[in-house]
Write a protein that holds these residues in place. Structure first.
Motif, PDB file in Angstrom:
ATOM      1  N   GLU A 193     -30.097 -33.583  10.551  1.00  0.00           N
ATOM      2  CA  GLU A 193     -28.828 -33.126  11.137  1.00  0.00           C
ATOM      3  C   GLU A 193     -28.892 -31.636  11.482  1.00  0.00           C
ATOM      4  OE1 GLU A 193     -28.216 -36.700   8.734  1.00  0.00           O
ATOM      5  OE2 GLU A 193     -29.008 -34.732   8.233  1.00  0.00           O
ATOM      6  N   SER A 194     -28.057 -31.239  12.432  1.00  0.00           N
ATOM      7  CA  SER A 194     -28.004 -29.831  12.822  1.00  0.00           C
ATOM      8  C   SER A 194     -27.358 -29.005  11.724  1.00  0.00           C
ATOM      9  CB  SER A 194     -27.197 -29.669  14.119  1.00  0.00           C
ATOM     10  OG  SER A 194     -25.823 -29.906  13.879  1.00  0.00           O
ATOM     11  N   VAL A 195     -27.594 -27.703  11.781  1.00  0.00           N
ATOM     12  CA  VAL A 195     -27.016 -26.808  10.778  1.00  0.00           C
ATOM     13  C   VAL A 195     -25.493 -26.778  10.900  1.00  0.00           C
ATOM     14  CG1 VAL A 195     -27.086 -24.694  12.164  1.00  0.00           C
ATOM     15  CG2 VAL A 195     -27.295 -24.541   9.685  1.00  0.00           C
ATOM     16  N   THR A 196     -24.961 -26.999  12.109  1.00  0.00           N
ATOM     17  CA  THR A 196     -23.514 -27.048  12.284  1.00  0.00           C
ATOM     18  C   THR A 196     -22.923 -28.233  11.539  1.00  0.00           C
ATOM     19  OG1 THR A 196     -23.839 -26.149  14.512  1.00  0.00           O
ATOM     20  CG2 THR A 196     -21.662 -27.005  13.985  1.00  0.00           C
ATOM     21  N   ALA A 218     -12.457 -17.778   9.089  1.00  0.00           N
ATOM     22  CA  ALA A 218     -12.941 -18.137  10.422  1.00  0.00           C
ATOM     23  C   ALA A 218     -14.277 -17.470  10.745  1.00  0.00           C
ATOM     24  CB  ALA A 218     -11.895 -17.759  11.467  1.00  0.00           C
ATOM     25  N   LEU A 219     -14.422 -16.200  10.350  1.00  0.00           N
ATOM     26  CA  LEU A 219     -15.667 -15.486  10.643  1.00  0.00           C
ATOM     27  C   LEU A 219     -16.682 -15.611   9.501  1.00  0.00           C
ATOM     28  CD1 LEU A 219     -14.522 -12.154  12.358  1.00  0.00           C
ATOM     29  CD2 LEU A 219     -15.512 -14.181  13.411  1.00  0.00           C
ATOM     30  N   GLY A 220     -16.279 -15.159   8.311  1.00  0.00           N
ATOM     31  CA  GLY A 220     -17.225 -15.090   7.197  1.00  0.00           C
ATOM     32  C   GLY A 220     -17.652 -16.434   6.656  1.00  0.00           C
ATOM     33  N   THR A 221     -16.789 -17.476   6.795  1.00  0.00           N
ATOM     34  CA  THR A 221     -17.115 -18.795   6.259  1.00  0.00           C
ATOM     35  C   THR A 221     -17.267 -19.815   7.375  1.00  0.00           C
ATOM     36  OG1 THR A 221     -15.628 -18.155   4.456  1.00  0.00           O
ATOM     37  CG2 THR A 221     -16.491 -20.366   4.369  1.00  0.00           C
ATOM     38  N   GLY A 222     -17.113 -19.397   8.621  1.00  0.00           N
ATOM     39  CA  GLY A 222     -17.233 -20.302   9.750  1.00  0.00           C
ATOM     40  C   GLY A 222     -18.295 -19.849  10.737  1.00  0.00           C
ATOM     41  N   LEU A 223     -17.948 -18.915  11.600  1.00  0.00           N
ATOM     42  CA  LEU A 223     -18.854 -18.486  12.655  1.00  0.00           C
ATOM     43  C   LEU A 223     -20.116 -17.822  12.125  1.00  0.00           C
ATOM     44  CD1 LEU A 223     -16.372 -17.073  15.328  1.00  0.00           C
ATOM     45  CD2 LEU A 223     -17.593 -19.248  15.352  1.00  0.00           C
ATOM     46  N   ALA A 224     -20.049 -17.214  10.940  1.00  0.00           N
ATOM     47  CA  ALA A 224     -21.230 -16.547  10.404  1.00  0.00           C
ATOM     48  C   ALA A 224     -22.398 -17.518  10.232  1.00  0.00           C
ATOM     49  CB  ALA A 224     -20.899 -15.883   9.066  1.00  0.00           C
ATOM     50  N   TYR A 225     -22.101 -18.773   9.897  1.00  0.00           N
ATOM     51  CA  TYR A 225     -23.168 -19.773   9.779  1.00  0.00           C
ATOM     52  C   TYR A 225     -23.909 -19.916  11.110  1.00  0.00           C
ATOM     53  CZ  TYR A 225     -21.695 -21.516   5.194  1.00  0.00           C
ATOM     54  OH  TYR A 225     -21.410 -21.638   3.863  1.00  0.00           O
ATOM     55  N   LEU A 226     -23.148 -19.931  12.202  1.00  0.00           N
ATOM     56  CA  LEU A 226     -23.760 -20.106  13.513  1.00  0.00           C
ATOM     57  C   LEU A 226     -24.485 -18.837  13.962  1.00  0.00           C
ATOM     58  CD1 LEU A 226     -20.923 -22.117  15.270  1.00  0.00           C
ATOM     59  CD2 LEU A 226     -22.821 -22.927  13.859  1.00  0.00           C
ATOM     60  N   PHE A 227     -23.948 -17.673  13.622  1.00  0.00           N
ATOM     61  CA  PHE A 227     -24.643 -16.425  13.918  1.00  0.00           C
ATOM     62  C   PHE A 227     -25.996 -16.389  13.208  1.00  0.00           C
ATOM     63  CE2 PHE A 227     -20.414 -13.950  14.622  1.00  0.00           C
ATOM     64  CZ  PHE A 227     -20.300 -14.526  15.868  1.00  0.00           C
ATOM     65  N   ASN A 228     -25.988 -16.867  11.962  1.00  0.00           N
ATOM     66  CA  ASN A 228     -27.227 -16.879  11.193  1.00  0.00           C
ATOM     67  C   ASN A 228     -28.246 -17.814  11.843  1.00  0.00           C
ATOM     68  OD1 ASN A 228     -28.807 -16.081   8.922  1.00  0.00           O
ATOM     69  ND2 ASN A 228     -28.388 -18.050   7.970  1.00  0.00           N
ATOM     70  N   LEU A 229     -27.784 -18.962  12.319  1.00  0.00           N
ATOM     71  CA  LEU A 229     -28.663 -19.905  13.010  1.00  0.00           C
ATOM     72  C   LEU A 229     -29.254 -19.267  14.260  1.00  0.00           C
ATOM     73  CD1 LEU A 229     -29.887 -22.659  13.736  1.00  0.00           C
ATOM     74  CD2 LEU A 229     -27.681 -23.260  14.755  1.00  0.00           C
TER      75      LEU A 229
END
Length: 307
Positions: free
Chosen positions: A179-182, A223-234
């Motif tokens: 599965e994808s990281v998302t 939204a940022l630290g627990t959401g979008l940050a995962y995608l930024f890291n990817l």
């Protein structure tokens, strides 16, 4: 100019700012367990929205959901609550430095649970010892701590320990999933939100409006630290490799210290700076040598290497 640099800086700022945002929320009277729940709720809404926009569906594999629930306990439910509790008693500066010990605990648990990590070598063991010395320096043990400060510092350290156990578990049971990281992130944060939704009303009663500043802090934190940050890291892993992405660990405490001092007017003693430097050096020592030269192949599914 390296194209990955803006993403690297953005990710380090987001994760470094998380501790100041937690401090704003708890100082406004939001109970620690509700801070953890709100950040997970805002995070899971963000991740599931992205998942739907990408046309991905939630898997039905019960084993995957079970592992995700365990990872959520170790990486979200417990440490988010512990960090929030800790910051009711210590500064966001100290909490950020304690968080920097996460790679040390990750190595410790990996040595205990992952067969290929059973023999870490003298250099990495020396890094663990140096990290322990750095923690003692940050705490200023020679001058003693009050009961409240001690409890807060230990809570933050226990949260970092949970992160270490969680990453070791993640590496063993989920890092090889197709599965994808998302998808994996959405499942993990969703499980954490469900767990905290069961705990928060019992432990801290019904929620209340904490005011605009604390509400905005929780929204950004989720939204940022627990959401979008995962995608930024990817994105960082894909564009620069896992070695560069893991180096965010070195920069995050610098941001947490700077933001805590600048916006929350928290004191920064020499021991916090010296101890933080020792922790960062210790993390560098505990990194495996092969990670400095071997870059992972790009994965079209977006799986993020762990370890």
């Amino acid at each position: 100019m390296r194209r990955w640099l803006p993403g690297f800086v953005a990710l380090s700022v987001i994760w470094g700012a998380s501790f100041a945002l937690i401090k704003v929320a708890v100082d406004a009277g939001v109970p620690p367990v509700w801070v953890a729940l709100w950040r997970c709720l805002f995070g899971v809404v963000t991740l599931w929205a992205i998942l739907l926009l990408r046309g991905e569906r939630a898997p039905r594999d019960r084993g995957l959901w079970g592992h995700s629930a365990v990872v959520a306990v170790l990486l979200n439910t417990v440490p988010f609550t512990l960090f929030s509790f800790g910051e009711t008693r210590v500064s966001s500066v100290l909490a950020g430095v304690m968080n920097a010990t996460t790679p040390l605990f990750t190595l410790l648990f990996a040595v205990l649970t992952v067969p290929e990590e059973r023999h870490p070598g003298a250099r990495r063991l020396a890094g663990l010892g140096l990290g322990f010395l750095g923690v003692l320096t940050v705490l200023g043990v020679w001058r003693g701590l009050g009961a409240g400060a001690t409890a807060g510092a230990l809570a933050c350290l226990a949260a970092a320990c949970c992160y270490g156990a969680g990453f070791a578990y993640l590496r063993r049971f989920l890092s090889g999933r197709p599965e994808s990281v998302t998808t994996l992130s959405a499942l993990q944060i969703g499980c954490a939100a469900a767990e905290l939704a069961l705990i928060a009303p019992v432990a801290a009663g019904a929620p209340h409006w904490p005011g605009p500043a604390a509400s905005a802090a929780l929204l950004v934190l989720g939204a940022l630290g627990t959401g979008l940050a995962y995608l930024f890291n990817l994105g960082l892993v894909r564009s620069a490799g896992a070695t560069v992405a893991s180096a965010v660990t070195y920069v995050t405490p610098l941001w947490s210290t700077a933001l805590g001092a600048a916006f929350l007017h928290e004191p920064v003693g020499w021991n916090a700076l010296a101890g933080g430097a020792l922790v960062i050096v210790s993390v560098a020592l505990t990194r495996p040598r092969r990670a400095r030269t071997v870059q992972p192949a790009e994965d079209p599914k977006g799986r993020q290497p762990v370890g």
